[in-house]
Motif scaffolding. Sequence first.
Motif, PDB file in Angstrom:
ATOM      1  N   UNK A  39       0.805  -1.222   0.000  1.00  0.00           N
ATOM      2  CA  UNK A  39       0.000   0.000   0.000  1.00  0.00           C
ATOM      3  C   UNK A  39       0.839   1.274   0.000  1.00  0.00           C
ATOM      4  N   UNK A  40       2.161   1.154   0.019  1.00  0.00           N
ATOM      5  CA  UNK A  40       3.016   2.344   0.070  1.00  0.00           C
ATOM      6  C   UNK A  40       2.946   3.084  -1.260  1.00  0.00           C
ATOM      7  N   UNK A  41       2.482   4.342  -1.269  1.00  0.00           N
ATOM      8  CA  UNK A  41       2.454   5.101  -2.529  1.00  0.00           C
ATOM      9  C   UNK A  41       3.854   5.325  -3.084  1.00  0.00           C
ATOM     10  N   UNK A  42       4.764   5.745  -2.218  1.00  0.00           N
ATOM     11  CA  UNK A  42       6.165   5.925  -2.605  1.00  0.00           C
ATOM     12  C   UNK A  42       7.001   6.104  -1.342  1.00  0.00           C
ATOM     13  N   UNK A  43       8.062   5.332  -1.245  1.00  0.00           N
ATOM     14  CA  UNK A  43       8.970   5.475  -0.116  1.00  0.00           C
ATOM     15  C   UNK A  43      10.254   6.157  -0.582  1.00  0.00           C
ATOM     16  N   UNK A  44      10.737   7.097   0.248  1.00  0.00           N
ATOM     17  CA  UNK A  44      11.926   7.861  -0.094  1.00  0.00           C
ATOM     18  C   UNK A  44      13.097   7.578   0.847  1.00  0.00           C
ATOM     19  N   UNK A  45      12.905   6.695   1.834  1.00  0.00           N
ATOM     20  CA  UNK A  45      14.014   6.450   2.757  1.00  0.00           C
ATOM     21  C   UNK A  45      14.609   5.053   2.593  1.00  0.00           C
ATOM     22  N   UNK A  46      14.372   4.457   1.422  1.00  0.00           N
ATOM     23  CA  UNK A  46      15.005   3.182   1.096  1.00  0.00           C
ATOM     24  C   UNK A  46      16.190   3.502   0.182  1.00  0.00           C
ATOM     25  N   UNK A  47      17.380   3.272   0.680  1.00  0.00           N
ATOM     26  CA  UNK A  47      18.600   3.869   0.134  1.00  0.00           C
ATOM     27  C   UNK A  47      18.828   3.727  -1.374  1.00  0.00           C
ATOM     28  N   UNK A  48      18.556   2.622  -2.019  1.00  0.00           N
ATOM     29  CA  UNK A  48      18.908   2.536  -3.446  1.00  0.00           C
ATOM     30  C   UNK A  48      18.027   3.357  -4.380  1.00  0.00           C
ATOM     31  N   UNK A  49      16.977   4.016  -3.848  1.00  0.00           N
ATOM     32  CA  UNK A  49      16.031   4.713  -4.710  1.00  0.00           C
ATOM     33  C   UNK A  49      15.839   6.155  -4.242  1.00  0.00           C
ATOM     34  N   UNK A  50      16.773   7.055  -4.571  1.00  0.00           N
ATOM     35  CA  UNK A  50      16.697   8.439  -4.087  1.00  0.00           C
ATOM     36  C   UNK A  50      15.477   9.187  -4.609  1.00  0.00           C
ATOM     37  N   UNK A  51      14.926   8.760  -5.748  1.00  0.00           N
ATOM     38  CA  UNK A  51      13.730   9.405  -6.278  1.00  0.00           C
ATOM     39  C   UNK A  51      12.448   8.746  -5.774  1.00  0.00           C
ATOM     40  N   UNK A  52      12.596   7.759  -4.905  1.00  0.00           N
ATOM     41  CA  UNK A  52      11.446   7.070  -4.348  1.00  0.00           C
ATOM     42  C   UNK A  52      11.026   5.879  -5.189  1.00  0.00           C
ATOM     43  N   UNK A  53      10.300   4.963  -4.556  1.00  0.00           N
ATOM     44  CA  UNK A  53       9.769   3.794  -5.243  1.00  0.00           C
ATOM     45  C   UNK A  53       8.475   3.387  -4.555  1.00  0.00           C
ATOM     46  N   UNK A  54       7.504   2.982  -5.330  1.00  0.00           N
ATOM     47  CA  UNK A  54       6.227   2.563  -4.753  1.00  0.00           C
ATOM     48  C   UNK A  54       6.355   1.166  -4.151  1.00  0.00           C
ATOM     49  N   UNK A  55       5.478   0.862  -3.201  1.00  0.00           N
ATOM     50  CA  UNK A  55       5.490  -0.462  -2.594  1.00  0.00           C
ATOM     51  C   UNK A  55       5.294  -1.581  -3.607  1.00  0.00           C
ATOM     52  N   UNK A  56       4.273  -1.500  -4.488  1.00  0.00           N
ATOM     53  CA  UNK A  56       4.097  -2.569  -5.480  1.00  0.00           C
ATOM     54  C   UNK A  56       5.303  -2.748  -6.395  1.00  0.00           C
ATOM     55  N   UNK A  57       5.903  -1.642  -6.825  1.00  0.00           N
ATOM     56  CA  UNK A  57       7.073  -1.734  -7.694  1.00  0.00           C
ATOM     57  C   UNK A  57       8.237  -2.400  -6.970  1.00  0.00           C
ATOM     58  N   UNK A  58       8.459  -2.010  -5.730  1.00  0.00           N
ATOM     59  CA  UNK A  58       9.530  -2.609  -4.943  1.00  0.00           C
ATOM     60  C   UNK A  58       9.305  -4.107  -4.782  1.00  0.00           C
TER      61      UNK A  58
END
Length: 292
Positions: A39-58
């Motif tokens: 359900x995460x729209x976009x997370x910005x504190x997961x280190x490999x993705x400085x532009x953010x990544x959505x939960x489903x994509x991750x």
Amino acid sequence: MKDCVIIGGGPAGLTAALYLARFLHSVTVFDARGGRARMIPKTHNFAPFPDGISGPDLLDRMQSHAERYGAVIETCTVEAVERQDDGFCVTTDRGSETARYVIFAAGVVNHRPPLPDPVHDRGVARGLIRYCPVCDAYEVRDKRIAVLGSGTHGLAEARFIRDYSSTVTLIRPTGDRPLSADKIHVPDSPMSSLSLSESEVIVTLEDSTVAHFDTLYVALGTSACSKLAETLGAPLTKDGCIVTDVQRKTSIDGVYAIGDITDGLDQIAHAMGQAAIAATAIHNDMSEKDQL
């Protein structure tokens, strides 16, 4: 018989599957696809993705990564886990699987605010409803922030968020007003109803006051998805989380637990670290047993 069955296909479960597959073990992940990470729209504190990544994509990337090395991911609901001979029988709504080891990685579920599920989910997608200030309070700094909660837990979350905004209001679902709230605004009256517009959270209090906010953090607690582990005999904490040692092993030989189902920190990186520890411990334990 598989070497390991993992119950839960979130970041913890998929990381454990990747490690075990690369350790040359057979592993199946049973995933009901209802975890919070999805359900995460976009997370910005997961280190490999400085532009953010959505939960489903991750999760899609993590699943593909684990499958590349031979892990099997099945979409189903686990109904029972039972000891069987030298391993375990895991029964799902689609069949059963036997394995030498079991990892519980089913996480927790949030206690939700009084909103219909479609309204709630749209609010989460738009950033109006949030659950983890550690994850995303940075994104709402200086906004009008409400925290829905009571007691010490609600007040602690409001105090944490106060570092990001000077406009933080603690909304009580029920209960008495806290005696001391520092610089947190606490209305005298608890909440009567909650609704969402396209861009605001609208809270109506029992005294008919209507307040508008840019976002609402829900601090109503969680429930661990630990019933299957409890039925198997694994001890739980008073909060329902599974008790493990430093290697993420429970008191039952061959049973491990990782992620929020053990401590509820709500952090992807933390859950993945626990998965690496558990998978390595299982590999080492399996190697020792096979040499006997």
